[in-house]
Design a protein around this motif. Structure first.
Motif, PDB file in Angstrom:
ATOM      1  N   GLN A 118      10.613 -12.744   2.055  1.00 16.18           N
ATOM      2  CA  GLN A 118       9.647 -13.795   2.413  1.00 16.18           C
ATOM      3  C   GLN A 118       8.556 -13.239   3.322  1.00 16.18           C
ATOM      4  OE1 GLN A 118      11.627 -17.208   4.057  1.00 16.18           O
ATOM      5  NE2 GLN A 118      12.501 -17.851   2.101  1.00 16.18           N
ATOM      6  N   ASN A 148       6.145 -11.226   1.236  1.00 17.19           N
ATOM      7  CA  ASN A 148       5.265 -12.094   0.444  1.00 17.19           C
ATOM      8  C   ASN A 148       4.211 -12.779   1.307  1.00 17.19           C
ATOM      9  OD1 ASN A 148       6.143 -11.641  -2.188  1.00 17.19           O
ATOM     10  ND2 ASN A 148       7.821 -13.120  -2.016  1.00 17.19           N
ATOM     11  N   ASN A 191       1.654 -10.154   1.889  1.00 16.24           N
ATOM     12  CA  ASN A 191       0.900  -9.952   0.648  1.00 16.24           C
ATOM     13  C   ASN A 191      -0.142 -11.049   0.445  1.00 16.24           C
ATOM     14  OD1 ASN A 191       2.380  -7.694   0.086  1.00 16.24           O
ATOM     15  ND2 ASN A 191       3.743  -8.677  -1.393  1.00 16.24           N
ATOM     16  N   HIS A 192       0.198 -12.272   0.867  1.00 14.16           N
ATOM     17  CA  HIS A 192      -0.736 -13.395   0.716  1.00 14.16           C
ATOM     18  C   HIS A 192      -2.022 -13.140   1.493  1.00 14.16           C
ATOM     19  CE1 HIS A 192      -2.364 -17.455   0.701  1.00 14.16           C
ATOM     20  NE2 HIS A 192      -2.412 -17.407   2.033  1.00 14.16           N
ATOM     21  N   ARG A 205      -0.344 -10.697  -5.265  1.00 13.95           N
ATOM     22  CA  ARG A 205       0.569 -11.681  -5.841  1.00 13.95           C
ATOM     23  C   ARG A 205       1.918 -11.629  -5.136  1.00 13.95           C
ATOM     24  NH1 ARG A 205       0.222 -13.357 -11.278  1.00 13.95           N
ATOM     25  NH2 ARG A 205       2.468 -13.086 -11.391  1.00 13.95           N
ATOM     26  N   PRO A 206       2.569 -12.785  -4.985  1.00  9.71           N
ATOM     27  CA  PRO A 206       3.914 -12.757  -4.391  1.00  9.71           C
ATOM     28  C   PRO A 206       4.903 -12.058  -5.325  1.00  9.71           C
ATOM     29  CG  PRO A 206       3.407 -14.953  -5.215  1.00  9.71           C
ATOM     30  CD  PRO A 206       2.135 -14.156  -5.326  1.00  9.71           C
ATOM     31  N   LEU A 207       5.880 -11.421  -4.743  1.00  9.53           N
ATOM     32  CA  LEU A 207       6.927 -10.758  -5.528  1.00  9.53           C
ATOM     33  C   LEU A 207       7.945 -11.804  -5.949  1.00  9.53           C
ATOM     34  CD1 LEU A 207       7.395  -7.630  -3.226  1.00  9.53           C
ATOM     35  CD2 LEU A 207       6.254  -7.694  -5.445  1.00  9.53           C
ATOM     36  N   TYR A 257      -0.038  -4.684  -8.987  1.00  8.78           N
ATOM     37  CA  TYR A 257       0.054  -5.419  -7.722  1.00  8.78           C
ATOM     38  C   TYR A 257      -0.969  -4.915  -6.704  1.00  8.78           C
ATOM     39  CZ  TYR A 257       4.082  -8.428  -8.481  1.00  8.78           C
ATOM     40  OH  TYR A 257       4.901  -9.430  -8.928  1.00  8.78           O
TER      41      TYR A 257
END
Length: 232
Positions: free
Chosen positions: A97, A100, A103-104, A109-111, A170
């Motif tokens: 989490q 992710n 990453n946001h 993109r979220p994994l 990614y």
């Protein structure tokens, strides 16, 4: 007429040495004899050990990635299994989490497990190779062993390419509306790389070493039985 006969004679003389150097028919006979070789008991035992090595690939991760930064001195861990993604679970934290969320901010993109078709076909293929190795042991023919080995090499190369392509997609398909702008990047496949304020380490997990061991044992069993070709 005499000149023509001399010309033909010279051409035949030139061809004869080439025929002597490589006899296709003899080579094919030798290849057929190789593929018809019976597998020795020693080779069959090694193939059985190779098959057993496939079982832990369903237990251990194929790949590990760890992200270090000042706010995460103990590192965020990402584990890639043959069938799922998982993050570290230190007390009060879910690393997947957290990754992710990071990453946001950079538009990645979220994994999500649902985005990875690999989690469907990789376990299936490993199961198929387990059955093929058992079949090879029972049939005891070199041709079956070579087929299994070549197919596994293709599967390995295709899986590695798929992993590389995932990382590339990614790292390069970033949302231009992301709060934090970073240039497109290629996450490390093996080794470490500095990405913004994170140092990312990426290395094969235990399951990858078991798969490499599986291939090496198949190659060893080919060599052990193949060396008896000259004795036939």
């Amino acid at each position: 007429m005499s000149n023509l006969q001399d010309f033909i004679s010279r051409q035949e003389s030139a061809i004869q040495p080439l025929e002597g150097k490589f006899d296709m028919e003899k080579w094919l006979e030798k290849a057929n004899a190789f593929f018809d070789l019976p597998l020795r008991l020693q080779s069959r035992l090694i193939i059985l050990i190779a098959a057993v090595l496939l079982i832990p690939t369903f237990i251990f991760p194929l790949w590990n990635m760890t992200l270090y930064a000042n706010q995460f001195p103990d590192g965020l861990n990402l584990y890639i299994y043959s069938y799922t993604l998982d993050g570290g679970h230190p007390e009060g934290r879910n690393d997947l989490q957290e990754i992710n969320t990071l990453n946001h901010y950079i538009g990645m993109r979220p994994l999500l497990e649902s985005d990875f078709s690999e989690f469907g076909w990789i376990p299936l293929m490993i199961g198929i190779f387990f059955i093929l190795t058992l079949r090879t042991i029972v049939l005891g023919k070199m041709s079956n062993l070579v087929d299994t080995t070549v197919l596994f090499m293709y599967f390995s190369l295709f899986s590695f390419w798929s992993f590389y392509n995932r990382l590339y997609q990614y790292g390069h398909n970033l949302d231009p509306k992301a709060p934090v702008k970073v240039p497109p990047f290629m996450p490390p496949i093996i080794g470490s790389k500095q990405l913004a304020n994170f140092t990312v380490y990426s290395y094969p997990g235990p399951a990858s070493y078991f798969l490499v061991g599986f291939l090496l044992l198949l190659l060893v069993s080919i060599l052990l039985s193949g060396r008896h070709l000259k004795k036939l």
